[in-house]
Write a protein that holds these residues in place. Structure first.
Motif, mmCIF file in Angstrom:
data_model
loop_
_atom_site.group_PDB
_atom_site.id
_atom_site.type_symbol
_atom_site.label_atom_id
_atom_site.label_comp_id
_atom_site.label_asym_id
_atom_site.label_seq_id
_atom_site.Cartn_x
_atom_site.Cartn_y
_atom_site.Cartn_z
ATOM 1 N N LYS A 363 -2.814 -12.550 2.906
ATOM 2 C CA LYS A 363 -1.484 -12.094 3.300
ATOM 3 C C LYS A 363 -0.826 -11.226 2.243
ATOM 4 O O LYS A 363 -0.140 -10.257 2.551
ATOM 5 C CB LYS A 363 -0.594 -13.302 3.606
ATOM 6 N N TYR A 364 -1.027 -11.549 0.969
ATOM 7 C CA TYR A 364 -0.365 -10.840 -0.125
ATOM 8 C C TYR A 364 -1.401 -10.097 -0.966
ATOM 9 O O TYR A 364 -2.437 -10.650 -1.342
ATOM 10 C CB TYR A 364 0.401 -11.825 -1.016
ATOM 11 N N TRP A 365 -1.108 -8.822 -1.266
ATOM 12 C CA TRP A 365 -1.966 -7.998 -2.117
ATOM 13 C C TRP A 365 -1.253 -7.726 -3.430
ATOM 14 O O TRP A 365 -0.075 -7.359 -3.437
ATOM 15 C CB TRP A 365 -2.331 -6.696 -1.416
ATOM 16 N N ASN A 366 -1.980 -7.899 -4.534
ATOM 17 C CA ASN A 366 -1.359 -7.899 -5.861
ATOM 18 C C ASN A 366 -1.986 -6.815 -6.736
ATOM 19 O O ASN A 366 -3.084 -6.998 -7.273
ATOM 20 C CB ASN A 366 -1.551 -9.268 -6.506
ATOM 21 N N PRO A 367 -1.323 -5.662 -6.875
ATOM 22 C CA PRO A 367 -1.894 -4.554 -7.647
ATOM 23 C C PRO A 367 -1.516 -4.615 -9.130
ATOM 24 O O PRO A 367 -0.537 -5.254 -9.526
ATOM 25 C CB PRO A 367 -1.264 -3.325 -6.989
ATOM 26 N N ALA A 368 -2.320 -3.955 -9.945
ATOM 27 C CA ALA A 368 -2.049 -3.787 -11.375
ATOM 28 C C ALA A 368 -2.730 -2.509 -11.825
ATOM 29 O O ALA A 368 -3.577 -1.946 -11.116
ATOM 30 C CB ALA A 368 -2.549 -4.980 -12.179
ATOM 31 N N GLY A 369 -2.388 -2.053 -13.008
ATOM 32 C CA GLY A 369 -3.004 -0.837 -13.529
ATOM 33 C C GLY A 369 -2.732 -0.691 -15.001
ATOM 34 O O GLY A 369 -1.962 -1.460 -15.597
ATOM 35 N N GLY A 370 -3.377 0.310 -15.605
ATOM 36 C CA GLY A 370 -3.158 0.528 -17.022
ATOM 37 C C GLY A 370 -4.113 1.559 -17.580
ATOM 38 O O GLY A 370 -4.795 2.285 -16.845
ATOM 39 N N ALA A 371 -4.170 1.622 -18.903
ATOM 40 C CA ALA A 371 -5.014 2.585 -19.598
ATOM 41 C C ALA A 371 -5.445 1.987 -20.924
ATOM 42 O O ALA A 371 -4.898 0.970 -21.376
ATOM 43 C CB ALA A 371 -4.267 3.904 -19.817
#
Length: 406
Positions: A363-371
């Motif tokens: 039901k829930y999608w959890n994004p993240a990001g970085g470098a």
């Protein structure tokens, strides 16, 4: 939701590339004639030490990389970590992959410590692959229950001592395909709930297996392992494919508290964006991890950051999302900054979803990001020092590693 869908689209891109024929990883290796440099070369130049000359008949097959670091641990306490990686060849490097052993003890001076050892051994001509994962940990960590949608403040501290012993042996069936069996043991001792929370872990999670306070949780059983791997270096993969399937069965007659089964399917693709010159590539990673029956102990359920090498979810707190099933996608761009390979950078994005309690719905999608920055520590083994900054909606962290994240 729009950002989540965009992240999913980016992470699913490798499956649009499956039409490529990838029978040989060397086929896609960028050609680069520039002399490579690493930190060892820099140290030698500063102290004016000349490297010992090696004759053409002499072949060095053992390479060490050591990284003493300090980073934030649980409750934002400082954590001292010393990561040592040994890379070596047990056969001719032309037909034998690089074997690796990593030992990364850590201590945060506030009751958390660990002695983990990971090994990935390739025998001569890749005839067998022997994998090992042994850990002894004192491991207080937060849990947010099952599924997603909980605010970051709705967490519960669980403390325990953990012993893991995983060993598997795989035999080569074709040049890149391996099959074998293994044995997995998980022993969670003295599981203690947060003394400041009036609820027990069982009440907080609404899950009855492996959540009893001040008790132990034991699982033991065999595994079936299938592996497809065209990479020749786990520490710094070149273009190619990686696929891994692990079916695990933990029966009561081998000592497990409950009969339970799980399945872990891992697929990775490494794609070069240039045919020559410095590194310029995309890396993709996806996995699906699920319990196949009831009875799986709570701490053995699929959880972000608890994959076999604990590398998933950069920018997300470890254990932030847990469920009876977990799906994960990540994409990373890798590029050399200097032609000699000494410096490089990465940019990454990932997304995950844990199934809701008592259902298999994502039901829930959890994004993240970085470098992150890459510094070549040992050019012979391809080992990089990785310094990454990852961020999600309610969390951020600096991650330090020897070798690539995946």
């Amino acid at each position: 939701m729009g950002k989540a869908l965009l992240t999913v689209a980016l992470c699913l891109l490798p499956f649009l590339l499956m039409a490529q024929n990838d029978n040989s990883s060397a086929k896609y290796r960028p050609i680069d004639t520039v002399e490579k440099k690493d930190l060892i070369d820099l140290v030698r130049s500063f102290v004016n030490i000349q490297p010992r000359k090696i004759s053409p008949q002499e072949k060095k097959k053992l390479y060490f990389s050591i990284l003493p670091v300090s980073e934030s641990g649980i409750n934002d306490h400082r954590m001292l970590i010393t990561s040592t990686t040994a890379g070596y060849y047990l056969g001719d490097p032309s037909d034998t992959y690089l074997s690796t052993v990593t030992f990364a003890p850590y201590l945060n001076f506030k009751g958390r410590y660990g002695l983990p050892i990971h090994s990935n051994i390739w025998l001569n001509a890749n005839s067998y692959n022997i994998q090992g994962d042994t850990r002894l940990l004192k491991y207080p960590q937060y849990t947010w229950g099952l599924g997603g949608g909980q605010p970051s403040s709705d967490k519960f501290l669980v403390d325990y001592v953990y012993l893991r012993f995983y060993q598997s042996v795989l035999k080569r069936i074709t040049p890149y395909f391996f099959a074998g069996i293994g044995y997995n043991l998980d022993y969670y001792m003295d599981i203690e709930s947060d003394n400041g929370n009036p609820k027990s872990l069982a009440q907080f999670t609404n899950y009855k297996f492996g959540t009893s306070s001040e008790e132990n949780s034991f699982s033991s059983g065999p595994s079936l392992n299938l592996l497809y791997d065209t990479r020749n270096n786990l520490l710094n993969p070149i273009p190619g494919w990686y696929g891994n399937l692990i079916y695990r069965y933990s029966p009561s007659f081998l000592g497990s508290d409950n009969n339970w089964q799980s399945l872990y399917v891992d697929v990775r693709k490494y794609l070069s964006l240039s045919n020559s010159g410095p590194k310029n590539m995309l890396a993709f990673w996806s996995f699906y991890w699920t319990s196949l029956s009831s009875g799986t102990p709570y701490l053995s359920l699929p959880s972000i950051g608890m994959d076999p090498y604990q590398r998933s979810g950069r920018g997300i707190a470890q254990n932030r999302y847990r469920g009876e099933s977990l799906i994960y996608f990540e994409t990373e761009y890798r590029r050399d900054i200097t032609d000699d390979g000494l410096l490089g950078f990465v940019a990454f994005t990932n997304i995950n979803s844990a199934s809701q309690i008592n259902s298999r719905q994502f039901k829930y999608w959890n994004p993240a990001g970085g470098a992150g920055l890459r510094v070549k520590f040992n050019k012979k083994s391809g080992t990089n020092i990785g310094i990454d900054y990852g961020r999600s909606r309610d969390y951020s962290a600096i991650i330090l590693n020897l070798g690539e994240a995946f």
